[in-house]
Design a protein around this motif. Structure first.
Motif, PDB file in Angstrom:
ATOM      1  N   TYR A 106       0.947  -1.182   0.101  1.00 36.45           N
ATOM      2  CA  TYR A 106       0.132  -0.189   0.084  1.00 36.45           C
ATOM      3  C   TYR A 106       0.901   1.112  -0.079  1.00 36.45           C
ATOM      4  O   TYR A 106       2.047   1.095   0.576  1.00 36.45           O
ATOM      5  N   CYS A 107       0.337   2.224  -0.541  1.00 37.58           N
ATOM      6  CA  CYS A 107       1.011   3.545  -0.928  1.00 37.58           C
ATOM      7  C   CYS A 107       1.165   4.163   0.803  1.00 37.58           C
ATOM      8  O   CYS A 107       0.490   4.418   1.466  1.00 37.58           O
ATOM      9  N   GLU A 108       2.492   4.774   0.877  1.00 33.09           N
ATOM     10  CA  GLU A 108       3.032   5.308   2.162  1.00 33.09           C
ATOM     11  C   GLU A 108       2.380   6.730   2.247  1.00 33.09           C
ATOM     12  O   GLU A 108       2.313   7.050   3.218  1.00 33.09           O
ATOM     13  N   GLN A 109       2.038   7.213   0.850  1.00 29.82           N
ATOM     14  CA  GLN A 109       1.457   8.711   0.827  1.00 29.82           C
ATOM     15  C   GLN A 109      -0.200   8.704   0.992  1.00 29.82           C
ATOM     16  O   GLN A 109      -0.665   9.437   1.859  1.00 29.82           O
ATOM     17  N   CYS A 110      -0.881   7.865   0.034  1.00 29.62           N
ATOM     18  CA  CYS A 110      -2.124   8.017  -0.063  1.00 29.62           C
ATOM     19  C   CYS A 110      -2.820   6.688   0.422  1.00 29.62           C
ATOM     20  O   CYS A 110      -3.997   6.725   0.780  1.00 29.62           O
ATOM     21  N   GLY A 111      -2.041   5.832   0.972  1.00 27.81           N
ATOM     22  CA  GLY A 111      -2.783   4.510   1.579  1.00 27.81           C
ATOM     23  C   GLY A 111      -3.480   3.478   0.543  1.00 27.81           C
ATOM     24  O   GLY A 111      -3.989   2.728   1.147  1.00 27.81           O
TER      25      GLY A 111
ATOM     26  N   THR B   9       5.310   2.024  -8.202  1.00 28.41           N
ATOM     27  CA  THR B   9       4.726   3.425  -8.128  1.00 28.41           C
ATOM     28  C   THR B   9       3.389   3.504  -8.275  1.00 28.41           C
ATOM     29  O   THR B   9       2.604   2.573  -8.721  1.00 28.41           O
ATOM     30  N   CYS B  10       3.054   4.247  -7.090  1.00 24.07           N
ATOM     31  CA  CYS B  10       1.639   4.644  -6.872  1.00 24.07           C
ATOM     32  C   CYS B  10       0.919   5.149  -8.190  1.00 24.07           C
ATOM     33  O   CYS B  10       1.073   6.138  -8.630  1.00 24.07           O
ATOM     34  N   LYS B  11      -0.115   4.271  -8.585  1.00 17.19           N
ATOM     35  CA  LYS B  11      -1.035   4.928  -9.860  1.00 17.19           C
ATOM     36  C   LYS B  11      -1.934   6.050  -9.332  1.00 17.19           C
ATOM     37  O   LYS B  11      -2.211   6.652 -10.213  1.00 17.19           O
ATOM     38  N   HIS B  12      -2.073   6.365  -8.023  1.00 18.17           N
ATOM     39  CA  HIS B  12      -2.981   7.277  -7.665  1.00 18.17           C
ATOM     40  C   HIS B  12      -2.121   8.599  -7.403  1.00 18.17           C
ATOM     41  O   HIS B  12      -2.817   9.647  -7.729  1.00 18.17           O
ATOM     42  N   CYS B  13      -1.005   8.676  -6.793  1.00 17.94           N
ATOM     43  CA  CYS B  13      -0.479   9.695  -6.561  1.00 17.94           C
ATOM     44  C   CYS B  13       1.092  10.041  -7.093  1.00 17.94           C
ATOM     45  O   CYS B  13       1.917  10.816  -6.749  1.00 17.94           O
ATOM     46  N   GLY B  14       1.485   8.850  -7.504  1.00 19.88           N
ATOM     47  CA  GLY B  14       2.959   8.933  -8.313  1.00 19.88           C
ATOM     48  C   GLY B  14       3.818   8.612  -7.422  1.00 19.88           C
ATOM     49  O   GLY B  14       5.059   8.704  -7.814  1.00 19.88           O
TER      50      GLY B  14
HETATM   51 ZN   LIG Z   1      -0.196   7.088  -3.482  1.00 17.25          ZN
END
Ligand SMILES: [Zn+2]
Length: 59
Positions: free
Chosen positions: A8-13, A45-50
């Motif tokens: 899971y993304c560290e930034q947006c979860g 690479t997070c597809k939601h926030c990059g």
């Molecule tokens: Zn993200």
């Protein structure tokens, strides 16, 4: 019997990557999953926030 590995993304979860494999040998199979994740820019690479996930630092 499939084991699911999710990151899971560290930034947006949100979910960054998910892979289901039939683990035969956890010692040899697990590094391959990590390699496919961290070794493939499109996968880590997070597809939601990059945000690009960094592999944990080994000491
Ligand atoms: Zn993200």
């Amino acid at each position: 019997m499939l084991d699911a590995f999710e990151w899971y993304c560290e930034q947006c979860g949100r979910q960054v990557y998910r892979e289901e494999i039939a683990v035969q040998n956890i010692v040899t199979d697990l590094p391959k999953v990590f390699e496919r994740y961290y070794g493939t820019p499109a996968n880590c690479t997070c597809k939601h926030c990059g945000t690009v996930m960094q592999p944990p630092v080994r000491r």
